[in-house]
Design a protein around this motif. Structure first.
Motif, PDB file in Angstrom:
ATOM      1  N   UNK A 104       0.829  -1.196   0.000  1.00  0.00           N
ATOM      2  CA  UNK A 104       0.000   0.000   0.000  1.00  0.00           C
ATOM      3  C   UNK A 104       0.872   1.259   0.000  1.00  0.00           C
ATOM      4  N   UNK A 105       1.924   1.251   0.783  1.00  0.00           N
ATOM      5  CA  UNK A 105       2.826   2.401   0.826  1.00  0.00           C
ATOM      6  C   UNK A 105       3.505   2.599  -0.526  1.00  0.00           C
ATOM      7  N   UNK A 106       3.931   1.508  -1.141  1.00  0.00           N
ATOM      8  CA  UNK A 106       4.566   1.601  -2.465  1.00  0.00           C
ATOM      9  C   UNK A 106       3.570   2.112  -3.502  1.00  0.00           C
ATOM     10  N   UNK A 107       2.324   1.646  -3.428  1.00  0.00           N
ATOM     11  CA  UNK A 107       1.304   2.100  -4.385  1.00  0.00           C
ATOM     12  C   UNK A 107       0.994   3.586  -4.176  1.00  0.00           C
ATOM     13  N   UNK A 108       0.972   4.036  -2.931  1.00  0.00           N
ATOM     14  CA  UNK A 108       0.739   5.468  -2.658  1.00  0.00           C
ATOM     15  C   UNK A 108       1.897   6.322  -3.221  1.00  0.00           C
ATOM     16  N   UNK A 134      -3.743   0.819  -9.417  1.00  0.00           N
ATOM     17  CA  UNK A 134      -2.775   0.077  -8.595  1.00  0.00           C
ATOM     18  C   UNK A 134      -2.957   0.408  -7.120  1.00  0.00           C
ATOM     19  N   UNK A 135      -3.169   1.681  -6.797  1.00  0.00           N
ATOM     20  CA  UNK A 135      -3.413   2.088  -5.411  1.00  0.00           C
ATOM     21  C   UNK A 135      -4.697   1.462  -4.882  1.00  0.00           C
ATOM     22  N   UNK A 136      -5.740   1.493  -5.688  1.00  0.00           N
ATOM     23  CA  UNK A 136      -7.024   0.884  -5.290  1.00  0.00           C
ATOM     24  C   UNK A 136      -6.846  -0.612  -5.050  1.00  0.00           C
ATOM     25  N   UNK A 137      -6.123  -1.264  -5.939  1.00  0.00           N
ATOM     26  CA  UNK A 137      -5.905  -2.720  -5.790  1.00  0.00           C
ATOM     27  C   UNK A 137      -5.099  -3.023  -4.520  1.00  0.00           C
TER      28      UNK A 137
END
Length: 171
Positions: A104-108, A134-137
């Motif tokens: 989640x941190x990487x997607x943010x 990607x962030x939603x996933x």
């Protein structure tokens, strides 16, 4: 089997023996019993084929006992397998739950970078939308990972036959 037997038999001939062998014209004189027989005894019966049947019944019972043992072993193996599968799935779910915040941190970070590039005109809208997806996933995967941990903990507790492990974690 032991039985007590008793039989009685009597008969009349129609002739009276009172006056010898003289024929009486009165038929009523010969109606009484003139000869009697009786028998009293004890009977013991034993069926010789009973031994064979008893032996066959014993063997059938032994087969039923062995069948029950095999069913018990099958049930034990199934329970052991279910417990091992639940434990493995629980460990995998725990690892996924540990990795979910990192994803989640990487997607943010990827979204923030894509947003900055889009706002400065260095990238196009589909690239920004891809980072939003990607962030939603990653957010959904985090919720699913936590849900899986609870689900597999419940399965593990059920396979162990002790729900207190699950109930203690709920509290």
């Amino acid at each position: 089997m032991i039985s007590l037997v008793g039989v009685g038999n009597a008969r009349g001939s129609g002739f009276s023996n009172i006056q010898g062998d003289i024929f009486q014209s009165n038929q009523l004189n010969g109606l009484g019993y003139q000869v009697g027989n009786y028998l009293v005894g004890v009977v013991a019966r034993w069926n010789l084929t009973n031994l064979l049947r008893t032996h066959q019944d014993y063997q059938a019972d032994q087969f039923l006992v062995e069948r029950s043992r095999q069913l018990l072993n099958t049930q034990r193996l199934q329970i052991t397998r279910q417990y091992q599968e639940a434990d493995t799935q629980y460990q995998v779910a725990l690892e996924q739950a540990r990795q979910a915040p990192i994803q989640l941190q990487a997607a943010r970070q990827a979204y923030n970078q894509a947003k900055s590039r889009y706002e400065s005109g260095l990238t196009d809208l589909p690239t920004l939308l891809q980072s939003v997806v990607t962030l939603n996933r990653a957010e959904v995967d985090g919720y699913v990972a936590v849900s899986n941990v609870w689900r597999f903990l419940l399965l593990k507790s059920a396979a162990e036959g002790d729900l207190s492990l699950f109930m203690n974690q709920v509290k």
